[in-house]
Design an enzyme around this catalytic site. Sequence first.
Site, PDB file in Angstrom:
ATOM      1  CE  LYS A 237      30.166 -20.664  25.831  1.00 46.32           C
ATOM      2  NZ  LYS A 237      29.155 -21.656  25.520  1.00 46.32           N
TER       3      LYS A 237
ATOM      4  CD  GLU B  28      38.368 -11.819  20.624  1.00 46.48           C
ATOM      5  OE1 GLU B  28      38.058 -12.993  20.901  1.00 46.48           O
ATOM      6  OE2 GLU B  28      37.642 -10.858  20.853  1.00 46.48           O
ATOM      7  CG  ASP B  29      38.122 -16.398  18.642  1.00 47.01           C
ATOM      8  OD1 ASP B  29      37.839 -15.202  18.890  1.00 47.01           O
ATOM      9  OD2 ASP B  29      37.249 -17.231  18.326  1.00 47.01           O
ATOM     10  CB  ILE B  30      38.646 -14.188  14.862  1.00 48.68           C
ATOM     11  CG1 ILE B  30      38.669 -13.529  13.486  1.00 48.68           C
ATOM     12  CG2 ILE B  30      37.238 -14.332  15.398  1.00 48.68           C
ATOM     13  CD1 ILE B  30      38.057 -14.373  12.382  1.00 48.68           C
TER      14      ILE B  30
ATOM     15  CG  ASP C 224      34.424  -9.458  11.638  1.00 49.30           C
ATOM     16  OD1 ASP C 224      34.764  -8.748  10.679  1.00 49.30           O
ATOM     17  OD2 ASP C 224      33.438 -10.209  11.591  1.00 49.30           O
ATOM     18  CB  THR C 225      34.199  -4.644  12.759  1.00 54.68           C
ATOM     19  OG1 THR C 225      33.724  -4.858  14.092  1.00 54.68           O
ATOM     20  CG2 THR C 225      33.295  -5.321  11.748  1.00 54.68           C
ATOM     21  N   GLY C 226      36.808  -4.983  14.796  1.00 52.47           N
ATOM     22  CA  GLY C 226      37.571  -4.300  15.831  1.00 52.47           C
ATOM     23  C   GLY C 226      36.681  -3.598  16.848  1.00 52.47           C
TER      24      GLY C 226
ATOM     25  CE  LYS D  99      35.302 -11.993   7.895  1.00 46.53           C
ATOM     26  NZ  LYS D  99      33.981 -12.365   8.387  1.00 46.53           N
TER      27      LYS D  99
ATOM     28  CB  THR E   1      34.057  -7.134  19.951  1.00 53.73           C
ATOM     29  OG1 THR E   1      32.814  -7.310  19.261  1.00 53.73           O
ATOM     30  CG2 THR E   1      34.029  -7.898  21.262  1.00 53.73           C
TER      31      THR E   1
END
Length: 191
Positions: free
Chosen positions: A77, A141-143, A145-147, A173, A149
């Site tokens: 979302k 994608e919005d963010i 993080d670790t990559g 991030k 997902t």
Amino acid sequence: MAQQGPQKSAIIIPDEPPVLPLESLSYPVHYAPYISNVVIPYGLVLDRIERMAEEISQDLQASCDPEEGLHAICVLKGGFKFFTDLTDRMQSKNCCHKSLKISSHFIRARSYQNDQSTGSVSIMKLYDLEVLANKTVLVVEDIVDTGHTLSKLIEHLHQYKPKTIKVASLLLKRTPLHNGLFPDSHLSDQR
């Protein structure tokens, strides 16, 4: 495909960014109890989205068949507002270049429960993605993080045999847990 290094035109937010006082900015009143300062002003976000739209449009103009167009996938979302702003800006760029039709698709990838990583990724497609076969795909994608997902999502999309997969993310991030997979376009590296 997503890159193996951060995008050159990204804005890097330093570990100790300048803090902007709230009394100098406009923000929705309902956020007042939750924020004490601003690190990334909304105007900067909008300007960066405008530039990302230009870069993505120029990049995809050459590889995209105008008849087939671009298939933009919003990762729900969190990515919805960014997706809308980015694709709207891309559409406005079409008036100055050859037209690029953009088809919108939605998918949900979950790896967090509340604010904790579950260690696994579940992907829920909201309708048939067979239309992606031999098409140019932009995942928004919005963010990142670790990559992890993002990696799972790209792996999942490859089963539909798209011609190309590009990734745009509002934020990337910086974390030592990152797997080395970077979006093709993003606003900033931030902690």
